[in-house]
Design a protein around this motif. Structure first.
Motif, mmCIF file in Angstrom:
data_model
loop_
_atom_site.group_PDB
_atom_site.id
_atom_site.type_symbol
_atom_site.label_atom_id
_atom_site.label_comp_id
_atom_site.label_asym_id
_atom_site.label_seq_id
_atom_site.Cartn_x
_atom_site.Cartn_y
_atom_site.Cartn_z
ATOM 1 N N LEU A 1 0.815 -1.199 0.000
ATOM 2 C CA LEU A 1 0.000 0.000 0.000
ATOM 3 C C LEU A 1 0.857 1.261 0.000
ATOM 4 C CD1 LEU A 1 -2.837 -0.983 2.506
ATOM 5 C CD2 LEU A 1 -3.065 -0.616 0.046
ATOM 6 N N VAL A 2 1.891 1.249 0.826
ATOM 7 C CA VAL A 2 2.797 2.406 0.899
ATOM 8 C C VAL A 2 3.471 2.640 -0.448
ATOM 9 C CG1 VAL A 2 4.918 3.293 1.927
ATOM 10 C CG2 VAL A 2 3.175 2.234 3.378
ATOM 11 N N CYS A 3 3.955 1.536 -1.064
ATOM 12 C CA CYS A 3 4.622 1.656 -2.366
ATOM 13 C C CYS A 3 3.663 2.168 -3.434
ATOM 14 C CB CYS A 3 5.188 0.308 -2.793
ATOM 15 S SG CYS A 3 6.597 -0.241 -1.806
ATOM 16 N N SER A 4 2.401 1.697 -3.370
ATOM 17 C CA SER A 4 1.400 2.147 -4.338
ATOM 18 C C SER A 4 1.133 3.633 -4.196
ATOM 19 C CB SER A 4 0.091 1.370 -4.149
ATOM 20 O OG SER A 4 0.274 -0.006 -4.385
ATOM 21 N N ILE A 5 1.049 4.094 -2.950
ATOM 22 C CA ILE A 5 0.808 5.509 -2.702
ATOM 23 C C ILE A 5 1.975 6.344 -3.209
ATOM 24 C CG2 ILE A 5 0.569 7.255 -0.883
ATOM 25 C CD1 ILE A 5 -0.961 5.114 0.744
ATOM 26 N N ILE A 6 3.193 5.860 -2.980
ATOM 27 C CA ILE A 6 4.378 6.592 -3.430
ATOM 28 C C ILE A 6 4.429 6.667 -4.955
ATOM 29 C CG2 ILE A 6 6.899 6.536 -3.544
ATOM 30 C CD1 ILE A 6 6.889 5.322 -0.726
ATOM 31 N N VAL A 7 4.175 5.522 -5.606
ATOM 32 C CA VAL A 7 4.216 5.486 -7.073
ATOM 33 C C VAL A 7 3.124 6.375 -7.668
ATOM 34 C CG1 VAL A 7 3.864 4.021 -9.093
ATOM 35 C CG2 VAL A 7 5.260 3.202 -7.192
ATOM 36 N N SER A 8 1.921 6.296 -7.106
ATOM 37 C CA SER A 8 0.813 7.120 -7.599
ATOM 38 C C SER A 8 1.113 8.600 -7.416
ATOM 39 C CB SER A 8 -0.487 6.763 -6.870
ATOM 40 O OG SER A 8 -0.842 5.418 -7.106
ATOM 41 N N GLY A 9 1.650 8.929 -6.247
ATOM 42 C CA GLY A 9 1.992 10.319 -5.979
ATOM 43 C C GLY A 9 3.057 10.831 -6.930
ATOM 44 N N ALA A 10 4.046 9.975 -7.202
ATOM 45 C CA ALA A 10 5.112 10.371 -8.122
ATOM 46 C C ALA A 10 4.566 10.579 -9.522
ATOM 47 C CB ALA A 10 6.211 9.305 -8.133
ATOM 48 N N ALA A 11 3.662 9.678 -9.947
ATOM 49 C CA ALA A 11 3.074 9.796 -11.289
ATOM 50 C C ALA A 11 2.289 11.089 -11.433
ATOM 51 C CB ALA A 11 2.174 8.594 -11.571
ATOM 52 N N ILE A 12 1.504 11.403 -10.391
ATOM 53 C CA ILE A 12 0.718 12.640 -10.425
ATOM 54 C C ILE A 12 1.634 13.863 -10.392
ATOM 55 C CG2 ILE A 12 -0.940 14.035 -9.135
ATOM 56 C CD1 ILE A 12 -2.219 11.380 -8.209
ATOM 57 N N GLY A 13 2.646 13.784 -9.548
ATOM 58 C CA GLY A 13 3.560 14.917 -9.431
ATOM 59 C C GLY A 13 4.376 15.158 -10.684
ATOM 60 N N LEU A 14 4.686 14.085 -11.413
ATOM 61 C CA LEU A 14 5.514 14.209 -12.620
ATOM 62 C C LEU A 14 4.704 14.518 -13.875
ATOM 63 C CD1 LEU A 14 7.998 11.242 -12.092
ATOM 64 C CD2 LEU A 14 8.532 13.684 -11.940
ATOM 65 N N LYS A 15 3.382 14.417 -13.777
ATOM 66 C CA LYS A 15 2.541 14.595 -14.970
ATOM 67 C C LYS A 15 2.750 15.945 -15.655
ATOM 68 C CE LYS A 15 -2.044 13.390 -16.623
ATOM 69 N NZ LYS A 15 -3.378 12.889 -16.260
ATOM 70 N N PRO A 16 2.793 17.059 -14.907
ATOM 71 C CA PRO A 16 3.035 18.345 -15.573
ATOM 72 C C PRO A 16 4.377 18.379 -16.296
ATOM 73 C CG PRO A 16 2.179 18.686 -13.365
ATOM 74 C CD PRO A 16 2.517 17.232 -13.470
ATOM 75 N N THR A 17 5.396 17.782 -15.685
ATOM 76 C CA THR A 17 6.719 17.745 -16.317
ATOM 77 C C THR A 17 6.688 16.890 -17.584
ATOM 78 O OG1 THR A 17 7.803 17.990 -14.165
ATOM 79 C CG2 THR A 17 9.144 17.145 -15.976
ATOM 80 N N GLN A 18 5.972 15.774 -17.517
ATOM 81 C CA GLN A 18 5.859 14.907 -18.681
ATOM 82 C C GLN A 18 5.151 15.615 -19.833
ATOM 83 O OE1 GLN A 18 3.812 11.628 -16.838
ATOM 84 N NE2 GLN A 18 5.692 10.533 -16.336
ATOM 85 N N LYS A 19 4.090 16.357 -19.521
ATOM 86 C CA LYS A 19 3.369 17.102 -20.549
ATOM 87 C C LYS A 19 4.255 18.185 -21.159
ATOM 88 C CE LYS A 19 -1.414 16.484 -19.018
ATOM 89 N NZ LYS A 19 -2.657 17.169 -18.574
ATOM 90 N N LYS A 20 5.031 18.849 -20.308
ATOM 91 C CA LYS A 20 5.922 19.895 -20.788
ATOM 92 C C LYS A 20 6.991 19.309 -21.703
ATOM 93 C CE LYS A 20 9.026 23.568 -19.156
ATOM 94 N NZ LYS A 20 9.597 24.241 -17.960
ATOM 95 N N ASN A 21 7.552 18.155 -21.317
ATOM 96 C CA ASN A 21 8.575 17.510 -22.144
ATOM 97 C C ASN A 21 7.992 17.023 -23.466
ATOM 98 O OD1 ASN A 21 10.558 17.934 -20.227
ATOM 99 N ND2 ASN A 21 10.327 15.930 -19.276
ATOM 100 N N ALA A 22 6.752 16.511 -23.424
ATOM 101 C CA ALA A 22 6.104 16.052 -24.649
ATOM 102 C C ALA A 22 5.863 17.215 -25.602
ATOM 103 C CB ALA A 22 4.785 15.356 -24.315
#
Length: 262
Positions: free
Chosen positions: A20-41
């Motif tokens: 559960l902890v790992c899932s929360i961390i991965v989900s949080g990272a994905a959400i946090g990185l989404k703006p950066t991913q869109k900018k890079n795209a």
């Protein structure tokens, strides 16, 4: 026995909690990185547009050059006008092509490029001269099926006649390296520059030929050696997208000054 059960229960609890902890961390990272991913795209697409137009150079600040020289707009492939309520900076051609509300299914008899559906609205790019601000190049999205999957590219045409090829950039594909994958080889891409798409009758005449096309062949480009299906796919996508169900009506209007002289 009870101690063994307690031990097993604790182990399961720890495993579940850790998951559960790992899932929360991965989900949080994905959400946090989404703006950066869109900018890079977005930056990656800007570079692809500049590359297609032949003005991308090593070490260049692509974002700066793009912002200075490129005008992007979303246009309708139904009435060939600008779609003003769509933001070009966030518009996604692929989403438009897959959304039933913004796309049209292509009848099998007409689907020579095997695209399935054609977006009703699309993004185009107009590149202007740095000194005169006059339009020099128009860049269009193109796509079609090769040997292993869809080839996504950008085609650059001269703004003077909407007919002369200024550049071609297949930025995503799954073709075989060394064979169909040569669609990204600069030497092969160079062979397209200066070729004409349409004949005097207004019909698509560009074609890929086996055995080598002479340099002065206006409508012929060398087919890829050992990659017949990829070559056919490239020819077919040109026939579709440059034809009456693709960009031809839009290009005809732009030749008359619509959209491009704004």
């Amino acid at each position: 026995m009870s101690k063994k059960n307690d031990s097993l229960g604790k182990t399961i609890f720890v495993v579940v909690a850790l998951c559960l902890v790992c899932s929360i961390i991965v989900s949080g990272a994905a959400i946090g990185l989404k703006p950066t991913q869109k900018k890079n795209a977005a930056l990656d697409m800007q570079r692809n547009v500049l590359a297609a137009a032949g003005i991308l150079e090593p070490g260049m600040d692509a974002a700066q050059v793009y912002n200075e020289r490129v005008e992007s707009m979303v246009v309708s492939l139904k009435d060939y006008t600008e779609v003003e309520d769509k933001d070009p900076t966030t518009f996604d051609n692929r989403k438009a092509a897959s959304d039933p509300e913004t796309s049209t299914d292509v009848p099998r008899s007409e689907d020579i490029a095997s695209i399935g559906s054609r977006e009703d609205i699309t993004q185009i790019y107009i590149i202007r001269n740095q000194e005169t601000n006059q339009p020099e190049t128009v860049v269009l999205h193109i796509r079609g099926y090769g040997l292993w999957g869809t080839m996504y590219g950008l085609l650059a045409l001269s703004a003077d006649d909407m007919n002369t090829v200024k550049g071609l950039n297949f930025y995503e594909h799954g073709e075989t390296p060394g064979l169909g994958g040569e669609i990204t080889n600069p030497k092969w891409v160079q062979k397209w520059i200066g070729k004409k798409i349409y004949g005097d009758d207004g019909k698509v005449k560009i074609e890929l030929v086996k055995g080598g096309a002479s340099e002065d062949a206006t409508y012929k480009v060398d087919a890829l050696s050992g990659a017949t299906l990829t070559s056919n796919g490239v020819e077919h996508l040109f026939q579709y997208w440059m034809g009456p169900n693709g960009y031809k009506p839009l290009l005809d209007k732009m030749r008359e000054g619509a959209l491009i002289n704004g």
